[in-house]
Design a protein around this motif. Sequence first.
Motif, PDB file in Angstrom:
ATOM      1  N   TYR A 185     -22.557  20.710 -36.167  1.00 21.31           N
ATOM      2  CA  TYR A 185     -21.895  19.437 -36.402  1.00 21.31           C
ATOM      3  C   TYR A 185     -22.886  18.277 -36.456  1.00 21.31           C
ATOM      4  O   TYR A 185     -22.689  17.327 -37.199  1.00 21.31           O
ATOM      5  CB  TYR A 185     -20.841  19.210 -35.316  1.00 21.31           C
ATOM      6  CG  TYR A 185     -19.902  18.069 -35.605  1.00 21.31           C
ATOM      7  CD1 TYR A 185     -19.112  18.081 -36.745  1.00 21.31           C
ATOM      8  CD2 TYR A 185     -19.790  17.001 -34.737  1.00 21.31           C
ATOM      9  CE1 TYR A 185     -18.250  17.047 -37.025  1.00 21.31           C
ATOM     10  CE2 TYR A 185     -18.919  15.958 -35.000  1.00 21.31           C
ATOM     11  CZ  TYR A 185     -18.146  15.986 -36.143  1.00 21.31           C
ATOM     12  OH  TYR A 185     -17.294  14.950 -36.413  1.00 21.31           O
ATOM     13  N   ILE A 190      -3.367   7.672 -27.876  1.00 21.82           N
ATOM     14  CA  ILE A 190      -3.980   8.903 -27.374  1.00 21.82           C
ATOM     15  C   ILE A 190      -3.079   9.439 -26.264  1.00 21.82           C
ATOM     16  O   ILE A 190      -2.944   8.815 -25.208  1.00 21.82           O
ATOM     17  CB  ILE A 190      -5.401   8.643 -26.829  1.00 21.82           C
ATOM     18  CG1 ILE A 190      -6.265   7.954 -27.877  1.00 21.82           C
ATOM     19  CG2 ILE A 190      -6.030   9.953 -26.360  1.00 21.82           C
ATOM     20  CD1 ILE A 190      -7.588   7.438 -27.336  1.00 21.82           C
ATOM     21  N   THR A 193     -13.553  10.152 -26.429  1.00 20.72           N
ATOM     22  CA  THR A 193     -12.804   9.535 -27.533  1.00 20.72           C
ATOM     23  C   THR A 193     -12.860   8.012 -27.432  1.00 20.72           C
ATOM     24  O   THR A 193     -13.073   7.320 -28.434  1.00 20.72           O
ATOM     25  CB  THR A 193     -11.348  10.028 -27.532  1.00 20.72           C
ATOM     26  OG1 THR A 193     -11.358  11.445 -27.713  1.00 20.72           O
ATOM     27  CG2 THR A 193     -10.527   9.385 -28.638  1.00 20.72           C
ATOM     28  N   GLN A 212      -2.917   8.561 -34.505  1.00 22.56           N
ATOM     29  CA  GLN A 212      -2.863   9.381 -33.307  1.00 22.56           C
ATOM     30  C   GLN A 212      -4.174  10.136 -33.172  1.00 22.56           C
ATOM     31  O   GLN A 212      -4.614  10.796 -34.113  1.00 22.56           O
ATOM     32  CB  GLN A 212      -1.724  10.385 -33.393  1.00 22.56           C
ATOM     33  CG  GLN A 212      -1.737  11.396 -32.272  1.00 22.56           C
ATOM     34  CD  GLN A 212      -0.800  12.564 -32.526  1.00 22.56           C
ATOM     35  OE1 GLN A 212       0.097  12.488 -33.355  1.00 22.56           O
ATOM     36  NE2 GLN A 212      -1.010  13.651 -31.820  1.00 22.56           N
ATOM     37  N   LEU A 213      -4.803  10.029 -32.013  1.00 19.75           N
ATOM     38  CA  LEU A 213      -5.992  10.815 -31.720  1.00 19.75           C
ATOM     39  C   LEU A 213      -5.703  11.717 -30.538  1.00 19.75           C
ATOM     40  O   LEU A 213      -4.889  11.383 -29.676  1.00 19.75           O
ATOM     41  CB  LEU A 213      -7.184   9.904 -31.381  1.00 19.75           C
ATOM     42  CG  LEU A 213      -7.720   9.047 -32.513  1.00 19.75           C
ATOM     43  CD1 LEU A 213      -8.860   8.158 -32.007  1.00 19.75           C
ATOM     44  CD2 LEU A 213      -8.195   9.889 -33.675  1.00 19.75           C
ATOM     45  N   LEU A 214      -6.390  12.829 -30.508  1.00 20.44           N
ATOM     46  CA  LEU A 214      -6.306  13.733 -29.367  1.00 20.44           C
ATOM     47  C   LEU A 214      -7.498  13.498 -28.460  1.00 20.44           C
ATOM     48  O   LEU A 214      -8.573  13.116 -28.941  1.00 20.44           O
ATOM     49  CB  LEU A 214      -6.308  15.189 -29.853  1.00 20.44           C
ATOM     50  CG  LEU A 214      -5.150  15.587 -30.758  1.00 20.44           C
ATOM     51  CD1 LEU A 214      -5.369  16.982 -31.307  1.00 20.44           C
ATOM     52  CD2 LEU A 214      -3.830  15.491 -30.009  1.00 20.44           C
ATOM     53  N   GLY A 229     -10.809  14.001 -26.908  1.00 20.79           N
ATOM     54  CA  GLY A 229     -11.929  14.780 -27.437  1.00 20.79           C
ATOM     55  C   GLY A 229     -12.218  14.507 -28.900  1.00 20.79           C
ATOM     56  O   GLY A 229     -13.277  14.863 -29.404  1.00 20.79           O
ATOM     57  N   ASP A 230     -11.283  13.862 -29.627  1.00 27.87           N
ATOM     58  CA  ASP A 230     -11.553  13.464 -31.010  1.00 27.87           C
ATOM     59  C   ASP A 230     -12.662  12.425 -31.005  1.00 27.87           C
ATOM     60  O   ASP A 230     -12.692  11.534 -30.153  1.00 27.87           O
ATOM     61  CB  ASP A 230     -10.313  12.855 -31.670  1.00 27.87           C
ATOM     62  CG  ASP A 230      -9.296  13.893 -32.098  1.00 27.87           C
ATOM     63  OD1 ASP A 230      -9.612  15.095 -32.060  1.00 27.87           O
ATOM     64  OD2 ASP A 230      -8.171  13.486 -32.452  1.00 27.87           O
ATOM     65  N   LEU A 231     -13.563  12.524 -31.964  1.00 24.57           N
ATOM     66  CA  LEU A 231     -14.698  11.606 -32.051  1.00 24.57           C
ATOM     67  C   LEU A 231     -14.736  10.961 -33.431  1.00 24.57           C
ATOM     68  O   LEU A 231     -15.482  11.388 -34.319  1.00 24.57           O
ATOM     69  CB  LEU A 231     -16.007  12.351 -31.783  1.00 24.57           C
ATOM     70  CG  LEU A 231     -16.098  13.076 -30.443  1.00 24.57           C
ATOM     71  CD1 LEU A 231     -17.366  13.899 -30.357  1.00 24.57           C
ATOM     72  CD2 LEU A 231     -16.016  12.088 -29.301  1.00 24.57           C
ATOM     73  N   PRO A 232     -13.931   9.911 -33.643  1.00 21.47           N
ATOM     74  CA  PRO A 232     -13.952   9.270 -34.964  1.00 21.47           C
ATOM     75  C   PRO A 232     -15.316   8.647 -35.235  1.00 21.47           C
ATOM     76  O   PRO A 232     -15.937   8.062 -34.353  1.00 21.47           O
ATOM     77  CB  PRO A 232     -12.856   8.208 -34.860  1.00 21.47           C
ATOM     78  CG  PRO A 232     -12.666   7.975 -33.401  1.00 21.47           C
ATOM     79  CD  PRO A 232     -13.026   9.251 -32.712  1.00 21.47           C
TER      80      PRO A 232
END
Length: 167
Positions: A31, A63, A76, A137-139, A141-144
Amino acid sequence: SGIITAAADIIAGAFNALPKRVCNQHKFSDYADYLHENLPAQAELDLQREKPLNPAPLVSVAIACSGASRAAVRSTLEALGKQTYANFEVCVVSELAQAGLTDYEGIPKFRLVLFNGTAHEQLKAAEKMLNGAYFLQLLPGDLPAPDALHACSANSFKSRSGGCFCR
């Protein structure tokens, strides 16, 4: 069904306007390589901060933390704190007090809500408290990416039928 179709068209248009990325084709070994090749240069990020979008509608980010670790939620929030787009609000909904989350009150319009329920119920609770023109909506651990909210908002202006995430 017409609204759902319109929303799907908007989302497809916004993502088709973004640079083509080949992560799903396994070109990248990890990644970090993917991010290095696909994230904008620091100069572009600085320019987005110096010359914000106008208009810049409020983007609401929810979140739901049902069963999530504090570390995942913090990661996040740290990514959201690096956004080039400044007009957003964040609502974190958790069944437990998330120790250490008050550090992120520097995010514009940050809110921590205690609510016991499923992730779906938590999102519904957050939605009632948020005021944005767009909803994301983010979960945990999501890293935008730092330009994620900017890119979605910018692409929403190109579409005649609205934004890339619908409220």
